[in-house]
Design a protein around this motif. Structure first.
Motif, PDB file in Angstrom:
ATOM      1  N   UNK A 407       0.836  -1.203   0.000  1.00  0.00           N
ATOM      2  CA  UNK A 407       0.000   0.000   0.000  1.00  0.00           C
ATOM      3  C   UNK A 407       0.872   1.256   0.000  1.00  0.00           C
ATOM      4  N   UNK A 408       1.946   1.238   0.793  1.00  0.00           N
ATOM      5  CA  UNK A 408       2.854   2.389   0.870  1.00  0.00           C
ATOM      6  C   UNK A 408       3.482   2.684  -0.480  1.00  0.00           C
ATOM      7  N   UNK A 409       4.042   1.644  -1.127  1.00  0.00           N
ATOM      8  CA  UNK A 409       4.726   1.847  -2.410  1.00  0.00           C
ATOM      9  C   UNK A 409       3.730   2.277  -3.484  1.00  0.00           C
ATOM     10  N   UNK A 410       2.528   1.689  -3.479  1.00  0.00           N
ATOM     11  CA  UNK A 410       1.510   2.073  -4.461  1.00  0.00           C
ATOM     12  C   UNK A 410       1.114   3.541  -4.283  1.00  0.00           C
ATOM     13  N   UNK A 411       0.963   3.973  -3.029  1.00  0.00           N
ATOM     14  CA  UNK A 411       0.614   5.369  -2.757  1.00  0.00           C
ATOM     15  C   UNK A 411       1.767   6.289  -3.142  1.00  0.00           C
ATOM     16  N   UNK A 412       2.976   5.888  -2.802  1.00  0.00           N
ATOM     17  CA  UNK A 412       4.185   6.655  -3.097  1.00  0.00           C
ATOM     18  C   UNK A 412       4.354   6.845  -4.606  1.00  0.00           C
ATOM     19  N   UNK A 413       3.980   5.820  -5.358  1.00  0.00           N
ATOM     20  CA  UNK A 413       4.162   5.825  -6.813  1.00  0.00           C
ATOM     21  C   UNK A 413       2.957   6.416  -7.538  1.00  0.00           C
ATOM     22  N   UNK A 414       1.885   6.755  -6.793  1.00  0.00           N
ATOM     23  CA  UNK A 414       0.688   7.294  -7.424  1.00  0.00           C
ATOM     24  C   UNK A 414      -0.110   6.248  -8.179  1.00  0.00           C
ATOM     25  N   UNK A 415      -0.001   4.991  -7.759  1.00  0.00           N
ATOM     26  CA  UNK A 415      -0.697   3.889  -8.417  1.00  0.00           C
ATOM     27  C   UNK A 415      -1.657   3.204  -7.451  1.00  0.00           C
ATOM     28  N   UNK A 416      -2.395   4.023  -6.706  1.00  0.00           N
ATOM     29  CA  UNK A 416      -3.325   3.525  -5.707  1.00  0.00           C
ATOM     30  C   UNK A 416      -4.678   4.206  -5.897  1.00  0.00           C
ATOM     31  N   UNK A 417      -5.730   3.396  -6.001  1.00  0.00           N
ATOM     32  CA  UNK A 417      -7.092   3.928  -6.050  1.00  0.00           C
ATOM     33  C   UNK A 417      -7.522   4.186  -4.610  1.00  0.00           C
ATOM     34  N   UNK A 418      -7.314   5.412  -4.144  1.00  0.00           N
ATOM     35  CA  UNK A 418      -7.521   5.724  -2.729  1.00  0.00           C
ATOM     36  C   UNK A 418      -8.989   5.652  -2.324  1.00  0.00           C
ATOM     37  N   UNK A 419      -9.890   5.895  -3.261  1.00  0.00           N
ATOM     38  CA  UNK A 419     -11.315   5.778  -2.933  1.00  0.00           C
ATOM     39  C   UNK A 419     -11.679   4.323  -2.624  1.00  0.00           C
ATOM     40  N   UNK A 420     -11.197   3.401  -3.466  1.00  0.00           N
ATOM     41  CA  UNK A 420     -11.443   1.975  -3.231  1.00  0.00           C
ATOM     42  C   UNK A 420     -10.814   1.537  -1.911  1.00  0.00           C
ATOM     43  N   UNK A 421      -9.590   2.012  -1.669  1.00  0.00           N
ATOM     44  CA  UNK A 421      -8.888   1.673  -0.433  1.00  0.00           C
ATOM     45  C   UNK A 421      -9.658   2.179   0.783  1.00  0.00           C
ATOM     46  N   UNK A 422     -10.095   3.444   0.725  1.00  0.00           N
ATOM     47  CA  UNK A 422     -10.812   4.038   1.859  1.00  0.00           C
ATOM     48  C   UNK A 422     -12.120   3.312   2.137  1.00  0.00           C
ATOM     49  N   UNK A 428     -11.453   6.631   9.505  1.00  0.00           N
ATOM     50  CA  UNK A 428     -12.685   7.425   9.426  1.00  0.00           C
ATOM     51  C   UNK A 428     -12.461   8.734   8.680  1.00  0.00           C
ATOM     52  N   UNK A 429     -11.298   9.368   8.899  1.00  0.00           N
ATOM     53  CA  UNK A 429     -11.012  10.628   8.206  1.00  0.00           C
ATOM     54  C   UNK A 429     -10.853  10.400   6.707  1.00  0.00           C
ATOM     55  N   UNK A 430     -10.205   9.293   6.330  1.00  0.00           N
ATOM     56  CA  UNK A 430     -10.031   8.985   4.910  1.00  0.00           C
ATOM     57  C   UNK A 430     -11.380   8.691   4.246  1.00  0.00           C
ATOM     58  N   UNK A 431     -12.258   8.014   4.963  1.00  0.00           N
ATOM     59  CA  UNK A 431     -13.573   7.683   4.417  1.00  0.00           C
ATOM     60  C   UNK A 431     -14.411   8.950   4.248  1.00  0.00           C
ATOM     61  N   UNK A 432     -14.305   9.878   5.206  1.00  0.00           N
ATOM     62  CA  UNK A 432     -15.032  11.135   5.096  1.00  0.00           C
ATOM     63  C   UNK A 432     -14.518  11.950   3.919  1.00  0.00           C
ATOM     64  N   UNK A 433     -13.200  11.886   3.680  1.00  0.00           N
ATOM     65  CA  UNK A 433     -12.619  12.658   2.582  1.00  0.00           C
ATOM     66  C   UNK A 433     -13.210  12.249   1.240  1.00  0.00           C
TER      67      UNK A 433
END
Length: 439
Positions: A407-422, A428-433
């Protein structure tokens, strides 16, 4: 590649008894009871555990190959491949050093071996001869040369994760360089990957039986009395594993907007399987699929997970420092600050050879003591009987550590679907975002 997802939907439909984690847990409990009340019969159950692990290991080479090749070739940017590799190694080394220091400080403070006053010269070493012999084969040159397989096909058949990763990255780069003409090959690899993952789905039906055999053998072979005599070390190590997971890995996960507890729930099936078999290899294919479903891009998952199985063994690092210093305390071997610093320096290299299988950590421990020459190598016989119990902790941390690393490397590389992850494991803060309702 929907076999696991379809299985989980069916499990929910038929209730808890059809869920994989429940079946594995049931097999584990039955194995413990058999080992306690009928140890002779329980020891004979070992082939069930061995067979399940062999079935999984049979598929690891092909699955890593198709996943890494498809991911690397799909990048179409060799700079991106190099960037992911560099970021992965930097992260792995940082966490490895932290785990080694964490384990060292904890065992120095707790001091579980003090007062045992073991005479190393009087220890029966017959049971550890094979481990010590293997330890003498460890060297920097030998380790690096072992990454290169004898043949291309040999990398896929001999079960060495680093060899498979090496040839997979080379092949993926070659496919990407060929370009459009290699598309038919890439299509075949994509189809093959679906077939391999479907086979894994079939194999997982035998997970409860494998868990039963593995845990029954452990309890039947070593019993409970022999484990109680070293109970303080077991307790100390499990506490260290729990604190490290909650603080270090939990902190890294929180930084990425991930709730550690939600993440543990997401990989609960894998945790139960690893606990029963004391091998993280048994869940490698499932972990790859689950992290892709979590929003991590295939190219990152395909590289980080296989590489992490050799380079990012946080739990193994905790185990090596904890047990090494424990043995020094038990045998009244005085370790200075410089001895402990040297121990960490040696472990930075030797810990990279303890891939996936819990038994490998014992060989690496012997190699480390043999290299440093300070702590008696014969003293490892003291923990032979409880090694598989300690492996419960180290494999758990290894599993969680590699999940967080991806997860860290995917986020670092910009290859992470953060909405799906959240939505799946976010804080809770990430889900609210992302405007996701609380569960």
């Amino acid at each position: 590649m929907t076999t696991i997802g379809e299985t989980e939907k069916k499990a929910r439909r038929f209730g808890i008894a059809r869920q994989l984690w429940f079946q594995v847990l049931a097999g584990t409990l039955i194995g413990i009871l058999l080992g306690h009340f009928a140890p002779g019969t329980a020891v004979a159950m070992k082939p069930f555990g061995d067979a399940f692990i062999k079935l999984i290991r049979m598929m690891i080479g092909p699955i890593i190959f198709v996943t890494v090749v498809h991911g690397v070739a799909g990048m179409n940017d060799m700079k991106a491949v190099g960037r992911v590799a560099l970021k992965s190694i930097l992260y792995f080394e940082a966490i490895t050093i932290l785990a080694l220091i964490f384990g060292l400080v904890a065992v120095d403070l707790w001091r579980p071996g003090v007062g045992m006053n073991i005479n190393a010269a009087a220890i029966d070493t017959a049971s550890i001869k094979s481990y010590v012999a293997s330890a003498h084969d460890q060297s920097v040159t030998g380790y690096l040369m072992a990454i290169i397989p004898t043949t291309f096909a040999g990398a896929l058949t001999e079960g060495h994760v680093l060899q498979v990763l090496f040839v997979s990255v080379l092949f993926g780069i070659a496919i990407a360089a060929i370009g459009e003409r290699a598309k038919p090959v890439l299509d075949v690899i994509e189809s093959a990957s679906q077939g391999f993952f479907r086979i894994i789905g079939y194999i997982m039906y035998f997970a409860p039986l494998g868990a039963f055999g593995a845990i029954a053998f452990t309890v039947g072979q070593f019993g409970t009395a022999s484990l109680l005599s070293l109970g303080e070390l077991i307790l100390e190590f499990f506490v260290v594993c729990g604190v490290f997971t909650a603080t270090v890995l939990g902190g890294v996960a929180w930084y990425c907007g991930v709730s550690l507890w939600r993440l543990l729930g997401y990989i609960w099936d894998e945790i139960v399987i690893v606990a029963a078999t004391t091998s993280t290899e048994t869940v490698l294919p499932r972990l790859i699929l689950k992290l892709r479903k979590l929003g991590c891009e295939e190219s990152v998952v395909g590289f980080v997970i296989p590489a992490g199985y050799s380079f990012n063994l946080d739990g193994t690092c905790l185990y090596l420092t904890t047990v090494a210093v424990f043995l020094a305390q038990a045998t009244n071997t005085h370790l200075t600050f410089w001895h402990e610093l040297g121990l960490i320096a040696v472990l930075l290299l030797t810990s990279k050879g303890a891939a996936g299988i819990a038994g490998a950590a014992f060989v690496v421990l012997a190699a480390t003591l043999n290299t440093t020459g300070t702590i008696p190598v014969a003293s490892i016989a003291l923990i032979l009987g409880i090694h598989r119990i300690l492996a419960e902790g180290l494999t758990f941390v290894n599993l969680v550590g590699n999940t967080v690393a991806t997860i860290v490397i995917a986020k670092w590389e910009g290859k992470l679907d953060e909405r799906t992850l959240a939505a799946a494991v976010g804080t809770n803060s990430a889900r609210r975002r992302w405007g996701i309702a609380a569960a």
